[in-house]
Write a protein that holds these residues in place. Structure first.
Motif, mmCIF file in Angstrom:
data_model
loop_
_atom_site.group_PDB
_atom_site.id
_atom_site.type_symbol
_atom_site.label_atom_id
_atom_site.label_comp_id
_atom_site.label_asym_id
_atom_site.label_seq_id
_atom_site.Cartn_x
_atom_site.Cartn_y
_atom_site.Cartn_z
ATOM 1 N N GLU A 444 0.829 -1.208 0.000
ATOM 2 C CA GLU A 444 0.000 0.000 0.000
ATOM 3 C C GLU A 444 0.865 1.260 0.000
ATOM 4 N N ARG A 445 2.003 1.201 0.675
ATOM 5 C CA ARG A 445 2.921 2.355 0.633
ATOM 6 C C ARG A 445 3.506 2.517 -0.763
ATOM 7 N N MET A 446 3.867 1.401 -1.376
ATOM 8 C CA MET A 446 4.373 1.460 -2.752
ATOM 9 C C MET A 446 3.305 2.035 -3.681
ATOM 10 N N ASP A 447 2.076 1.569 -3.538
ATOM 11 C CA ASP A 447 0.970 2.065 -4.374
ATOM 12 C C ASP A 447 0.739 3.562 -4.150
ATOM 13 N N THR A 448 0.874 3.992 -2.895
ATOM 14 C CA THR A 448 0.666 5.403 -2.560
ATOM 15 C C THR A 448 1.718 6.264 -3.239
ATOM 16 N N TRP A 449 2.977 5.823 -3.160
ATOM 17 C CA TRP A 449 4.035 6.579 -3.832
ATOM 18 C C TRP A 449 3.752 6.695 -5.326
ATOM 19 N N ARG A 450 3.394 5.580 -5.937
ATOM 20 C CA ARG A 450 3.195 5.589 -7.400
ATOM 21 C C ARG A 450 2.002 6.457 -7.784
ATOM 22 N N ARG A 451 0.952 6.432 -6.957
ATOM 23 C CA ARG A 451 -0.223 7.273 -7.244
ATOM 24 C C ARG A 451 0.158 8.751 -7.180
ATOM 25 N N LEU A 452 0.878 9.141 -6.145
ATOM 26 C CA LEU A 452 1.285 10.538 -6.006
ATOM 27 C C LEU A 452 2.299 10.921 -7.078
ATOM 28 N N GLU A 453 3.143 9.972 -7.420
ATOM 29 C CA GLU A 453 4.145 10.221 -8.450
ATOM 30 C C GLU A 453 3.483 10.584 -9.779
ATOM 31 N N LYS A 454 2.386 9.934 -10.078
ATOM 32 C CA LYS A 454 1.676 10.214 -11.333
ATOM 33 C C LYS A 454 1.060 11.616 -11.327
ATOM 34 N N GLU A 455 0.813 12.171 -10.136
ATOM 35 C CA GLU A 455 0.298 13.544 -10.058
ATOM 36 C C GLU A 455 1.424 14.562 -10.221
ATOM 37 N N TYR A 456 2.510 14.369 -9.489
ATOM 38 C CA TYR A 456 3.584 15.367 -9.471
ATOM 39 C C TYR A 456 4.596 15.169 -10.596
ATOM 40 N N LEU A 457 4.776 13.935 -11.020
ATOM 41 C CA LEU A 457 5.771 13.616 -12.059
ATOM 42 C C LEU A 457 5.103 12.767 -13.144
ATOM 43 N N PRO A 458 4.112 13.339 -13.858
ATOM 44 C CA PRO A 458 3.327 12.540 -14.797
ATOM 45 C C PRO A 458 4.115 12.006 -15.984
ATOM 46 N N HIS A 459 5.319 12.509 -16.193
ATOM 47 C CA HIS A 459 6.124 12.073 -17.341
ATOM 48 C C HIS A 459 6.805 10.721 -17.098
ATOM 49 N N LYS A 460 6.818 10.228 -15.888
ATOM 50 C CA LYS A 460 7.623 9.062 -15.532
ATOM 51 C C LYS A 460 7.273 7.833 -16.381
ATOM 52 N N ASN A 461 8.315 7.207 -16.899
ATOM 53 C CA ASN A 461 8.162 5.978 -17.684
ATOM 54 C C ASN A 461 9.129 4.944 -17.116
ATOM 55 N N TYR A 462 8.583 3.940 -16.427
ATOM 56 C CA TYR A 462 9.410 2.958 -15.743
ATOM 57 C C TYR A 462 9.443 1.606 -16.463
ATOM 58 N N GLU A 463 9.199 1.617 -17.721
ATOM 59 C CA GLU A 463 9.256 0.379 -18.507
ATOM 60 C C GLU A 463 10.620 -0.296 -18.301
ATOM 61 N N GLU A 464 10.581 -1.599 -18.035
ATOM 62 C CA GLU A 464 11.762 -2.439 -17.839
ATOM 63 C C GLU A 464 12.468 -2.209 -16.494
ATOM 64 N N VAL A 465 11.839 -1.440 -15.593
ATOM 65 C CA VAL A 465 12.372 -1.316 -14.225
ATOM 66 C C VAL A 465 11.184 -1.568 -13.293
#
Length: 566
Positions: A444-465
């Motif tokens: 849930e903490r991992m999910d929370t980070w990723r959800r917030l990350e999509k708001e503040y850093l919408p450009h992030k592309n983590y393909e293959e990581v």
């Protein structure tokens, strides 16, 4: 005397506690204000001694985490320091209950008493064992990160030294380096997750014992946030989302176009130019020599300061096996000496260390004689104004570090400063979420980070990581583990530093004078007042972010791609 000769003295905790307890009684029984002031001086002597020994252990332990003696001393301090808080609490309470309080407030800095009030809100003897456990967990995290030995292309790297490969101009090299870096975290994910879970539990337990709803209010008290609160921070975060994130998204698109890629992957983000990022053209010894010349030319005061740092061997800059990750500036009051710790890695970061951490060290050098010594350091968001502003005030000398790459450095530094704001706010928002909901699982903490990350850093592309796509980036951010809620401070300071930069651009002759002024006043004022003393706008004010970041974005837009790729 050089740093190697600075003597470490194992603290006799029982003796210190006895002295502090007696001084608390003397303050309570004092018949004159002079008697109270004499007690304050004696307490200050003890505080300076303790701070010096703690810094010596921190430095020598982090320079070599495999040193058995200082590892043991760090473990000793992890246990002893919370015990001393019990006696400091007696002192604080006696001062705040003194019949001479009003007169004392006329004679000592206002922050001295604000600090005591905050410390009482953040401590009670019932949380001593929890504080000791928290210290042990922080040391455990730091040791785990420092233990990384990652094979890459026939050599062994720690996390700090591997980062140079993630900046490579060769796209495949940096891709493999980033994957190797995060593979290490994936292999140690369970251990990192357990440490953080235990940290959240112990911090929440402390907060509940102190009758807070959760750790957030306690965290703010520990950070000495005198003149702003959670509501101010929440409004500021919204301004970042509205005014800064769109500007940064445009910068990432421009970066992608400049690089000629269809997609900006995670391993591309740190690279602004196809030929690679600007790098200093010299080794550590030469960079320090050039920095020394730079500081002499910047001002008489900065020249004297940097000579002191070099002559007393107060810079440890090389990355090496067993050395803790990251960088910091600390202070040894009894020697009136700042100390800069860093991990050079042949990137532009090296030049920024010599400006950022030197900004901290310059402030502490200029305010080292402030009394009481509790007021030498300001609170963190004010400290970072000194460091981040120094990065900009030294721009005119970057030619001597980067040579033909200087223009690219200016662009990279300014763009990076702007891009940092959403990330810094994300780190803060994440911490508010996890401490509001301490029952969260690791997933849930991992999910929370990723959800917030999509708001503040919408450009992030983590393909293959894969670990990053699951939300794992926060595991590398030491502040989340070591200094909870210490991160938005960087963004607040960055907004202030950008204002100094704008004043430089406009040829304001008072800009550096105002900067030196706030270095000299140290921690004698709270954040908002320091910002106003500097002639700047407080970042919480409506419209400040739009104005400041808009001017930086406009400056970046005016630089042509031809200039950057020449």
């Amino acid at each position: 005397m050089q740093f190697q000769e600075y003597a470490y003295q194992h603290m006799d905790a029982l003796s210190l506690q006895k002295q502090l307890s007696e001084l608390a009684e003397q303050i309570q029984q004092a018949k004159t204000i002079e008697q109270v002031q004499d007690c304050i001086k004696k307490v200050d002597t003890i505080r300076r001694f303790v701070a010096t020994q703690v810094s010596l252990v921190e430095i020598r332990h982090t320079v070599d985490t495999k040193d058995a003696y200082y590892t043991k001393e760090q473990e000793y301090l992890d246990t002893v320091l919370p015990e001393l808080e019990k006696d400091y609490e007696k002192i604080n309470r006696a001062l705040l209950e003194s019949t001479f309080l009003d007169d004392l407030k006329q004679r000592l800095p206002e922050t001295f008493f604000l600090q005591k009030e905050m410390d009482l809100k953040a401590f009670d003897p019932i949380i001593i064992e929890d504080m000791q456990e928290e210290n042990r967990l922080m040391t455990k995290y730091q040791a785990l990160i420092a233990s990384a030995e990652i094979p890459f292309d026939g050599e062994i790297y720690n996390l700090s030294s591997l980062e140079v490969k993630t900046n490579s101009s060769d796209r495949q090299v940096r891709k493999r380096a980033l994957q190797a870096y995060w593979n290490w975290f994936e292999q140690h994910e369970e251990e990192v997750a357990q440490i953080f879970d235990q940290m959240i539990k112990v911090r929440t337990r402390m907060a509940q014992k102190l009758r807070y709803d959760n750790f957030i209010a306690l965290g703010y008290a520990r950070m000495h946030r005198y003149d702003y609160d959670q509501e101010d921070v929440a409004k500021y975060r919204r301004q970042v989302l509205e005014d800064v994130v769109p500007l940064c998204s445009a910068l990432y698109k421009r970066q992608q176009k400049r690089l000629g890629y269809d997609t900006l992957h995670a391993w591309d983000e740190k690279v602004e130019f196809l030929q690679g990022n600007p790098t200093p053209k010299y080794d550590r010894a030469e960079l320090v020599k050039r920095a020394q010349k730079m500081y002499h030319e910047l001002s008489k005061e900065t020249g004297v300061f940097f000579d002191f740092m070099v002559e007393h061997d107060l810079l440890d800059l090389d990355s090496k096996p067993g050395k803790a990750a990251g960088g910091y500036c600390t202070f040894m009051p009894d020697y009136k000496s700042p100390f800069i710790f860093a991990n050079f890695n042949q990137t532009q970061h090296d030049a920024e260390v010599l400006t950022h951490e030197a900004g901290h060290a310059y402030q502490i050098y200029e305010s080292r004689d402030i009394y009481p010594s509790d007021c030498v350091w300001p609170t963190y968001e004010s400290c970072e104004i000194h460091s981040m502003s120094m990065e900009f005030f030294t721009h005119p000398w970057m030619q001597s570090f980067f040579e033909e790459d200087t223009n690219r450095y200016y662009y990279s530094h300014m763009a990076g400063s702007l891009k940092f704001l959403p990330y810094g706010v994300l780190v803060d928002h994440f911490q508010h979420e996890v401490y509001t909901h301490p029952e969260m699982s690791h997933k849930e903490r991992m999910d929370t980070w990723r959800r917030l990350e999509k708001e503040y850093l919408p450009h992030k592309n983590y393909e293959e990581v894969e670990i990053l796509e699951r939300g794992g980036w926060w595991m590398r951010q030491a502040h989340i583990f070591m200094s909870p809620f210490y991160y938005i401070d960087y963004t607040l300071a960055q907004v202030c530093a950008m204002q100094f930069w704008a004043r430089m651009e406009n040829k304001d002759p008072k800009a550096f004078e105002d900067y030196q002024h706030i270095c000299k006043i140290g921690g004698t004022l709270p954040f908002r007042k320091i910002v106003k003393e500097a002639g700047l706008i407080v970042p919480f004010e409506e419209g400040c972010l739009a104005q400041v970041t808009g001017s930086v974005s406009q400056w970046l837009d005016e630089i042509s791609e031809e200039e950057l790729t020449a």
